[in-house]
Design an enzyme around this catalytic site. Structure first.
Site, PDB file in Angstrom:
ATOM      1  N   ILE A  87      -0.395  -0.343   6.131  1.00 46.24           N
ATOM      2  CA  ILE A  87      -0.925  -1.690   6.373  1.00 46.24           C
ATOM      3  C   ILE A  87      -0.350  -2.734   5.428  1.00 46.24           C
ATOM      4  O   ILE A  87      -0.648  -3.915   5.543  1.00 46.24           O
ATOM      5  CB  ILE A  87      -2.468  -1.711   6.278  1.00 46.24           C
ATOM      6  CG1 ILE A  87      -2.938  -1.193   4.921  1.00 46.24           C
ATOM      7  CG2 ILE A  87      -3.092  -0.910   7.401  1.00 46.24           C
ATOM      8  CD1 ILE A  87      -4.453  -1.274   4.739  1.00 46.24           C
ATOM      9  N   GLY A  90       3.814  -3.638  -1.450  1.00 44.73           N
ATOM     10  CA  GLY A  90       3.998  -4.557  -2.558  1.00 44.73           C
ATOM     11  C   GLY A  90       5.188  -4.142  -3.395  1.00 44.73           C
ATOM     12  O   GLY A  90       5.942  -3.243  -3.022  1.00 44.73           O
ATOM     13  N   GLY A  91       5.341  -4.769  -4.555  1.00 40.73           N
ATOM     14  CA  GLY A  91       6.489  -4.474  -5.386  1.00 40.73           C
ATOM     15  C   GLY A  91       6.436  -3.079  -5.978  1.00 40.73           C
ATOM     16  O   GLY A  91       7.451  -2.438  -6.157  1.00 40.73           O
ATOM     17  N   MET A  92       5.239  -2.578  -6.261  1.00 41.07           N
ATOM     18  CA  MET A  92       5.127  -1.270  -6.901  1.00 41.07           C
ATOM     19  C   MET A  92       4.644  -0.196  -5.943  1.00 41.07           C
ATOM     20  O   MET A  92       5.018   0.962  -6.092  1.00 41.07           O
ATOM     21  CB  MET A  92       4.149  -1.365  -8.079  1.00 41.07           C
ATOM     22  CG  MET A  92       4.626  -2.225  -9.219  1.00 41.07           C
ATOM     23  SD  MET A  92       3.449  -2.250 -10.589  1.00 41.07           S
ATOM     24  CE  MET A  92       2.058  -3.120  -9.875  1.00 41.07           C
ATOM     25  N   GLY A  93       3.783  -0.561  -4.993  1.00 39.36           N
ATOM     26  CA  GLY A  93       3.165   0.464  -4.169  1.00 39.36           C
ATOM     27  C   GLY A  93       3.070   0.095  -2.711  1.00 39.36           C
ATOM     28  O   GLY A  93       3.304  -1.049  -2.312  1.00 39.36           O
ATOM     29  N   VAL A  95       0.466   0.339   0.706  1.00 45.77           N
ATOM     30  CA  VAL A  95      -0.956   0.430   1.031  1.00 45.77           C
ATOM     31  C   VAL A  95      -1.104   1.012   2.434  1.00 45.77           C
ATOM     32  O   VAL A  95      -0.429   0.575   3.377  1.00 45.77           O
ATOM     33  CB  VAL A  95      -1.652  -0.949   0.953  1.00 45.77           C
ATOM     34  CG1 VAL A  95      -3.143  -0.809   1.222  1.00 45.77           C
ATOM     35  CG2 VAL A  95      -1.416  -1.573  -0.421  1.00 45.77           C
ATOM     36  N   LYS A 112      -3.694   2.975  -1.963  1.00 43.93           N
ATOM     37  CA  LYS A 112      -2.439   2.459  -2.492  1.00 43.93           C
ATOM     38  C   LYS A 112      -1.771   3.528  -3.343  1.00 43.93           C
ATOM     39  O   LYS A 112      -2.395   4.111  -4.237  1.00 43.93           O
ATOM     40  CB  LYS A 112      -2.685   1.205  -3.343  1.00 43.93           C
ATOM     41  CG  LYS A 112      -1.402   0.517  -3.815  1.00 43.93           C
ATOM     42  CD  LYS A 112      -1.720  -0.825  -4.462  1.00 43.93           C
ATOM     43  CE  LYS A 112      -0.463  -1.573  -4.866  1.00 43.93           C
ATOM     44  NZ  LYS A 112      -0.757  -2.888  -5.459  1.00 43.93           N
ATOM     45  N   ASP A 205      -1.417 -13.816 -10.052  1.00 35.76           N
ATOM     46  CA  ASP A 205      -0.678 -13.924  -8.785  1.00 35.76           C
ATOM     47  C   ASP A 205      -1.632 -14.310  -7.655  1.00 35.76           C
ATOM     48  O   ASP A 205      -1.610 -13.713  -6.586  1.00 35.76           O
ATOM     49  CB  ASP A 205       0.038 -12.614  -8.463  1.00 35.76           C
ATOM     50  CG  ASP A 205       1.098 -12.795  -7.364  1.00 35.76           C
ATOM     51  OD1 ASP A 205       1.644 -13.914  -7.244  1.00 35.76           O
ATOM     52  OD2 ASP A 205       1.361 -11.838  -6.627  1.00 35.76           O
TER      53      ASP A 205
END
Length: 858
Positions: A87, A90-93, A95, A112, A205
């Protein structure tokens, strides 16, 4: 790409991104592999110019990691959750929508997990930090953490509640929400961010896509992936500084774009941008397609259009007369223009001091009250009043007209009375001038002189005598009442104020402060009397400290919380006042002292308040006002240093017993702050020298515990020298006398660590003699009594160590038992009188155990 080669690139990139931009070039220059260095520089360049960091990681942009076309995790199990579909990313993970398997009902959740290729040590640490942040935030408008762990392939994951909702702007447009409805939702968003700030977390952010609105119009704040915990012990001493450029440029504050220190004020800025877009349909700066330098120039050097002057080219249709318009653009003119633009000021110090203050101004707008973002002119406030009370104002106008007719007669009578009063007022003024001169000019000119404490008391008493007589003659003179309150406060400071040179008369200080407070509270009945409210808060604070000194914790807590309540109201009314912000830091410090001192005290909450105090003080921006001397002769810089050194000292005291290494770090920070405080005046004041001596002693004591004996001796000897000089110059200064006793005790502790028991006992006995004298003259001072109990116990421990020498075993143990018994008697007496502070609670057991040891060996 060769895996080993890529691993080197990945590690170097992670380290570089953690550094401020100004430090990266020097850091990368140390890399000997030119190919690796050039590739990292390209990756950083791609990172800087990416439109949105969390939309597509720069590793994928540069081809270092392949973007997954089909997701292998879908249909698999992680922990107790079945992965249903992807769904978001992001930059690290990534979801996923997941379903809990070990539940009796279908529980959907958002799971996540860190991406493959992003598992460098730094990125994993950030991911774990996000989980830590989420676990600390419990608020109805923040997506809640449910679970977490490590997957079978070694990747960290956490599970959050699944929010079925739409992004903020999309929801408002699709549901055609009115102006007030949008502002109500925005107020809930502010509440969530304020909760994060109160839990020492900056989001960093904030943007509409990170805010989902449910069908019940409840906003939910998401994505704390680059947030920062202010209370994290691993963070630098400021506890509010964050650097780097992991954010979305469209919503980032100027200080974020420039790689400067970031505080909670950055979130205030982002909320201002979100509100701007929510109400106008466009962003304040159009930065798509621009280079990073162009973005910086646009955001940091140009002012955005006033919201009421914008024409949307995105979400909201503003065509005049169109049925698509949800509210009149003119509704933004004035108050909302000012609220939004104040949130987005270039300098953090010029924005709202907190998210709570921004939210309060929105509430004031919705209820028709004057907003704090606009100058509080009489015309503006009166206009707001008329809007709220139209009928009442019309009726009052009729009455006013009828009263004007009688004005001429009253004017003639007043002229005659004025002539008769002139001579009496002249004599009255002469006496008052003399009293004020004694109290403010003469007193303040000698307050830092050695040995001046008794003379200061005499001067203030004489001045009060004059003022008391004048008050009987003119009880309704408000200015005279203020002078009288100031006089009572000054004599309270001289009698027993805990922060300066005083005579140790705690009961007299409480009485004098109480008289001053009664007058201030009478003068503060007018809600607009900001100075009187502030003065009342400061008196509550002073009474709090003296009550703490005499161990009256219930009354101390009442005064501390009264001070905090007053200050919170002042912060709403005057958000840009630097002194109010600093005072807020002080009150958090005092609340921490209370929490750790009272019976069954809470050490964790105390340290949290100490760190909050440091974060507030360090977050005060540098300015000319900080360096300018205030009415008490101190600059704001000195006041800030006074707060930070005390907060670091208190944290060290709470950590010293169980974590001496961490305590040493905190004490060292306190020493640096106190050194700067001492250097702020030439020559240094007696007060600043004593504060510096205390810091030296704390550092020296922990150095001895850690085996740094030579450094410990140097610092504790310097402490003793400063305290001896202070007492010689002002023999009646109770604060200096108390610190001299502690200096001897600390030096004795250091000598004991060196096994030099003769010198250790010599200094400990000197410490004991001073403390016993102070107990006789000031029995109400629980701190001194407790220090005496600890000194007696340590003398007993020295004799226990001497007993290890065979030729004096029996006599030394008998002597040790004697001193432990005397120490135990002190703790038992304090407990019997319900005066045993929480931090001394374990002393009774310690001394009982010591007595058992001595008996077992004899």
């Amino acid at each position: 790409m060769d895996p080993a080669h890529w691993q080197n690139i990945k590690n170097l990139l992670s380290q570089a991104l953690d550094l401020p931009e100004t430090d990266r070039e020097a850091f990368l220059a140390q890399e000997l592999d030119v190919e690796v260095r050039l590739e990292v520089e390209k990756l950083i360049a791609a990172h800087e110019t990416a439109e949105d960091f969390i939309e597509k990681p720069i590793f994928i942009e540069r081809g270092a990691i392949e973007e997954e076309k089909t997701d292998a995790l879908i249909g698999t199990k992680i922990g107790n959750y079945l992965i249903l579909e992807k769904i978001g990313a992001g930059g690290m993970g990534t979801v996923y929508l997941a379903e809990r398997l070990d539940s009796d009902f279908n529980q959907k959740a958002a799971l996540k997990v860190i991406k493959r290729g992003m598992d460098s040590e730094t990125i994993v640490k950030r991911f774990v930090t996000e989980r830590k942040i989420l676990s600390s935030l419990k608020h109805k408008n923040i997506a809640q953490l449910i679970d977490g762990g490590i997957s079978t392939d070694g990747r960290p994951f956490f599970v959050m509640e699944f929010i079925e909702g739409k992004p903020l702007n999309q929801f408002c447009e699709e549901n055609r929400l009115s102006l007030s409805e949008r502002l109500e939702i925005f107020g809930q968003i502010c509440s969530a961010v304020d909760h994060a700030h109160r839990n020492l977390t900056i989001h960093r952010d904030l943007k509409p896509s990170n805010i989902l609105i449910t069908k019940d119009r409840v906003p939910k704040l998401l994505d704390f992936g680059i947030a920062k915990l202010l209370s994290d012990p691993g963070i630098d001493a400021t506890n509010s500084e964050t650097t780097g450029k992991m954010f979305t440029p469209e919503y980032a504050a100027p200080e974020q774009l420039l790689g400067k220190i970031v505080t909670t004020s950055a979130d205030v800025y982002s909320l201002g941008v979100i509100l701007y877009e929510l109400l106008t349909g466009s962003r304040p700066y159009q930065i798509k397609g621009k280079s990073y330098d162009e973005i910086i120039k646009s955001v940091c050097e140009t002012d955005p259009p006033r919201p009421s002057n914008t024409r949307s080219n995105e979400a909201i249709t503003w065509t005049e007369g169109s049925a698509d318009r949800h509210f009149d653009r003119q509704a933004l003119r004035g108050d909302l223009d000012n609220i939004i633009l104040k949130s987005m000021r270039k300098e953090p110090s010029e924005r709202y001091g907190s998210v709570q203050l921004l939210s309060e101004d929105i509430r004031r707008f919705l209820t028709g009250l004057p907003v704090l973002a606009r100058p509080q002119t009489i015309g503006y406030r009166f206009g707001k009043y008329i809007q709220r009370h139209k009928i009442g104002v019309a009726a009052a106008a009729i009455v006013i007209v009828s009263l004007v007719a009688g004005t001429s007669v009253a004017t003639w009578q007043a002229t005659v009375a004025k002539r008769e009063r002139a001579k009496a007022e002249e004599r009255f003024g002469d006496v008052r001038t003399l009293a004020n001169s004694l109290m403010f000019d003469v007193h303040d000119s000698i307050k830092d002189l050695a040995g001046s404490t008794p003379a200061r008391k005499l001067l203030v008493e004489r001045a009060l005598n004059y003022l008391d007589k004048l008050t009987v003659e003119s009880k309704n003179d408000m200015t005279l009442q203020r002078d009288l309150a100031a006089g009572y406060e000054k004599i309270g400071d001289v009698q027993g104020g805990s922060l300066g040179s005083n005579l140790g008369d705690s009961s007299g200080a409480i009485e004098s402060y109480g008289k001053a407070l009664a007058i201030r509270e009478s003068l503060a009945k007018d809600p607009e009397s900001f100075d009187e409210h502030y003065a009342a808060a400061m008196l509550h604070s002073k009474i709090f400290r003296v009550m703490m000194q005499v161990n009256d914790f219930p009354k101390a807590e009442i005064h501390c919380r009264n001070a905090i309540e007053i200050l919170e109201k002042l912060s709403i009314a005057k958000p840009d006042d630097l002194l109010i912000r600093l005072t807020s830091a002080r009150f958090h410090l005092e609340l921490g002292e209370l929490l750790v001192s009272k019976p069954n005290g809470d050490e964790g909450d105390a340290i949290k308040n100490y760190r909050r105090s440091i974060a507030i003080a360090d977050g005060i921006p540098d300015s000319y006002e900080l360096k300018k001397k205030m009415t008490d002769g101190l600059s704001m810089n000195e006041k800030i240093l006074s707060v930070t050194q005390m907060a670091y000292r208190r944290i060290g005291q709470n950590l010293e017993a169980k974590k001496p290494e961490e305590a040493y770090k905190e004490y060292s920070k306190a020493l640096e702050s106190s050194r700067k405080l001492k250097s702020a005046n030439d020559p240094p004041t007696l007060q600043s020298q004593i504060v510096f001596a205390i810091a030296l002693g704390n550092v020296g004591r922990t150095q001895a515990k850690l085996g740094m004996n030579q450094e410990a001796l140097k610092n504790t000897k310097q402490m003793l020298e400063i305290c001896e000089t202070a007492v010689r110059s002002d023999p009646k200064n109770y604060l200096a006398i108390g610190q001299l006793s502690l200096a001897h005790g600390t030096l004795g502790f250091v000598y004991a660590k060196e096994k030099n028991f003769r010198k250790a006992l010599d200094h400990l006995q000197k410490s004991r003699q001073i403390q016993e004298g102070n107990v006789r003259t000031h029995p109400e001072d629980i701190y001194n009594t407790g220090n005496l109990g600890e000194t007696l116990a340590f003398i007993g421990e020295i004799y226990e160590q001497l007993a290890k020498a065979k030729n004096q075993k029996t006599s030394a143990l008998i002597e040790a038992e004697k001193w432990h018994r005397r120490s135990l008697d002190i703790w038992l007496a304090l407990k019997k009188e319900s005066k045993l502070p929480a931090y001394f609670a374990g002393k009774i057991d310690e001394q009982n155990q010591a007595l058992l040891r001595c008996k077992a060996k004899t």
